[in-house]
Design a protein around this motif. Structure first.
Motif, PDB file in Angstrom:
ATOM      1  N   PHE A   1      -4.523   1.125   8.286  1.00 25.77           N
ATOM      2  CA  PHE A   1      -3.459   2.034   7.864  1.00 25.77           C
ATOM      3  C   PHE A   1      -3.794   3.456   8.315  1.00 25.77           C
ATOM      4  O   PHE A   1      -2.922   4.189   8.773  1.00 25.77           O
ATOM      5  CB  PHE A   1      -3.265   1.990   6.350  1.00 25.77           C
ATOM      6  CG  PHE A   1      -2.509   0.798   5.834  1.00 25.77           C
ATOM      7  CD1 PHE A   1      -2.715  -0.477   6.332  1.00 25.77           C
ATOM      8  CD2 PHE A   1      -1.609   0.944   4.806  1.00 25.77           C
ATOM      9  CE1 PHE A   1      -2.030  -1.567   5.833  1.00 25.77           C
ATOM     10  CE2 PHE A   1      -0.915  -0.140   4.296  1.00 25.77           C
ATOM     11  CZ  PHE A   1      -1.126  -1.404   4.807  1.00 25.77           C
TER      12      PHE A   1
ATOM     13  N   ALA B   1       5.272   3.948  10.637  1.00 28.14           N
ATOM     14  CA  ALA B   1       4.453   4.187   9.447  1.00 28.14           C
ATOM     15  C   ALA B   1       5.190   3.923   8.133  1.00 28.14           C
ATOM     16  O   ALA B   1       4.548   3.781   7.086  1.00 28.14           O
ATOM     17  CB  ALA B   1       3.933   5.618   9.449  1.00 28.14           C
TER      18      ALA B   1
ATOM     19  N   PRO C   1       6.765   1.237   6.750  1.00 26.97           N
ATOM     20  CA  PRO C   1       6.348   0.085   5.933  1.00 26.97           C
ATOM     21  C   PRO C   1       4.910   0.199   5.426  1.00 26.97           C
ATOM     22  O   PRO C   1       4.595  -0.287   4.332  1.00 26.97           O
ATOM     23  CB  PRO C   1       6.518  -1.115   6.872  1.00 26.97           C
ATOM     24  CG  PRO C   1       6.516  -0.545   8.250  1.00 26.97           C
ATOM     25  CD  PRO C   1       7.088   0.839   8.119  1.00 26.97           C
ATOM     26  N   PHE C   2       4.053   0.861   6.182  1.00 22.54           N
ATOM     27  CA  PHE C   2       2.674   1.063   5.737  1.00 22.54           C
ATOM     28  C   PHE C   2       2.646   1.967   4.503  1.00 22.54           C
ATOM     29  O   PHE C   2       1.917   1.710   3.546  1.00 22.54           O
ATOM     30  CB  PHE C   2       1.828   1.652   6.864  1.00 22.54           C
ATOM     31  CG  PHE C   2       1.546   0.681   7.977  1.00 22.54           C
ATOM     32  CD1 PHE C   2       0.425  -0.131   7.942  1.00 22.54           C
ATOM     33  CD2 PHE C   2       2.402   0.580   9.066  1.00 22.54           C
ATOM     34  CE1 PHE C   2       0.152  -1.025   8.968  1.00 22.54           C
ATOM     35  CE2 PHE C   2       2.148  -0.315  10.093  1.00 22.54           C
ATOM     36  CZ  PHE C   2       1.017  -1.128  10.034  1.00 22.54           C
TER      37      PHE C   2
ATOM     38  N   ASN D   1       4.077   0.144   1.526  1.00 20.20           N
ATOM     39  CA  ASN D   1       3.090  -0.840   1.087  1.00 20.20           C
ATOM     40  C   ASN D   1       2.004  -0.189   0.239  1.00 20.20           C
ATOM     41  O   ASN D   1       1.624  -0.720  -0.809  1.00 20.20           O
ATOM     42  CB  ASN D   1       2.477  -1.546   2.302  1.00 20.20           C
ATOM     43  CG  ASN D   1       1.462  -2.581   1.884  1.00 20.20           C
ATOM     44  OD1 ASN D   1       0.298  -2.249   1.646  1.00 20.20           O
ATOM     45  ND2 ASN D   1       1.896  -3.816   1.784  1.00 20.20           N
TER      46      ASN D   1
ATOM     47  N   THR E   1       6.457  -5.792   2.813  1.00 22.32           N
ATOM     48  CA  THR E   1       6.096  -4.653   3.664  1.00 22.32           C
ATOM     49  C   THR E   1       4.902  -4.963   4.564  1.00 22.32           C
ATOM     50  O   THR E   1       4.764  -4.331   5.612  1.00 22.32           O
ATOM     51  CB  THR E   1       5.834  -3.386   2.840  1.00 22.32           C
ATOM     52  OG1 THR E   1       4.837  -3.644   1.841  1.00 22.32           O
ATOM     53  CG2 THR E   1       7.123  -2.879   2.197  1.00 22.32           C
TER      54      THR E   1
ATOM     55  N   TRP F   1       6.708  -6.526   7.453  1.00 17.53           N
ATOM     56  CA  TRP F   1       7.440  -5.455   8.130  1.00 17.53           C
ATOM     57  C   TRP F   1       6.476  -4.585   8.935  1.00 17.53           C
ATOM     58  O   TRP F   1       6.741  -4.246  10.100  1.00 17.53           O
ATOM     59  CB  TRP F   1       8.196  -4.654   7.090  1.00 17.53           C
ATOM     60  CG  TRP F   1       9.026  -3.504   7.585  1.00 17.53           C
ATOM     61  CD1 TRP F   1       9.422  -3.239   8.868  1.00 17.53           C
ATOM     62  CD2 TRP F   1       9.561  -2.453   6.787  1.00 17.53           C
ATOM     63  NE1 TRP F   1      10.163  -2.081   8.908  1.00 17.53           N
ATOM     64  CE2 TRP F   1      10.279  -1.584   7.642  1.00 17.53           C
ATOM     65  CE3 TRP F   1       9.513  -2.156   5.429  1.00 17.53           C
ATOM     66  CZ2 TRP F   1      10.926  -0.442   7.184  1.00 17.53           C
ATOM     67  CZ3 TRP F   1      10.159  -1.023   4.964  1.00 17.53           C
ATOM     68  CH2 TRP F   1      10.859  -0.184   5.836  1.00 17.53           C
ATOM     69  N   ALA F   2       5.350  -4.241   8.338  1.00 14.90           N
ATOM     70  CA  ALA F   2       4.355  -3.411   9.023  1.00 14.90           C
ATOM     71  C   ALA F   2       3.790  -4.131  10.250  1.00 14.90           C
ATOM     72  O   ALA F   2       3.614  -3.514  11.310  1.00 14.90           O
ATOM     73  CB  ALA F   2       3.232  -3.039   8.056  1.00 14.90           C
TER      74      ALA F   2
ATOM     75  N   GLN G   1      -4.010  -7.474   9.744  1.00  6.54           N
ATOM     76  CA  GLN G   1      -3.315  -7.620   8.465  1.00  6.54           C
ATOM     77  C   GLN G   1      -3.269  -9.069   7.973  1.00  6.54           C
ATOM     78  O   GLN G   1      -2.894  -9.322   6.820  1.00  6.54           O
ATOM     79  CB  GLN G   1      -1.882  -7.086   8.562  1.00  6.54           C
ATOM     80  CG  GLN G   1      -1.763  -5.642   8.970  1.00  6.54           C
ATOM     81  CD  GLN G   1      -2.696  -4.715   8.239  1.00  6.54           C
ATOM     82  OE1 GLN G   1      -2.685  -4.649   7.021  1.00  6.54           O
ATOM     83  NE2 GLN G   1      -3.523  -4.001   8.997  1.00  6.54           N
TER      84      GLN G   1
END
Length: 131
Positions: free
Chosen positions: A37, A54, A56-57, A60, A90, A93-94, A109
């Protein structure tokens, strides 16, 4: 009643990990989250990837941080279930957002996604059993 007494009194599936095991898993995952991240936010701040990557990060992180106060502070199981669903969504998504830019971050991830999938099933089970 302490959070531990409250949690121990909940009707949980037989396969529920001990709190110490859950803590150990997070001790492994948090460094992965910190590095990946952090890398994404660094690249965004340097304008090397679009800020939209950034989003979704960031969501999250907020949802992840909110889970413990919701679950153990508010003791609100339905809201905790919603929160962990946001964490899970998320992550996906990320992974999709970063894939075109830095695939290694998406791959990194996978352990996080696996654990949150298990934790989500556990949370949904606990919520259902104690509704």
């Amino acid at each position: 009643m302490t959070w531990r007494d409250w949690y121990d009194a909940l009707d949980k599936p037989t396969w529920t990990p001990e709190p110490s095991t859950i803590g150990l898993i997070w001790q492994i995952l948090y460094p992965i989250i910190l590095v990946t991240f952090g890398y994404v936010f660094y690249r965004v701040f340097r304008k090397q990837i679009p800020w939209s990557v950034a989003v979704p990060f960031a969501i999250n992180l907020l949802a992840n941080i909110a889970f413990t106060p919701i679950q153990f502070g508010l003791r609100n199981l339905p809201l905790a279930a919603l929160d962990i669903a946001i964490v899970w969504g998320t992550i996906l998504w990320a992974m999709r957002a970063i894939w075109p830019h830095h695939r290694w971050v998406a791959f990194a991830q996978i352990p996080y996604l696996v654990w949150v999938t298990i934790a989500s099933i556990l949370q949904f089970s606990i919520t259902w059993n104690n509704w």
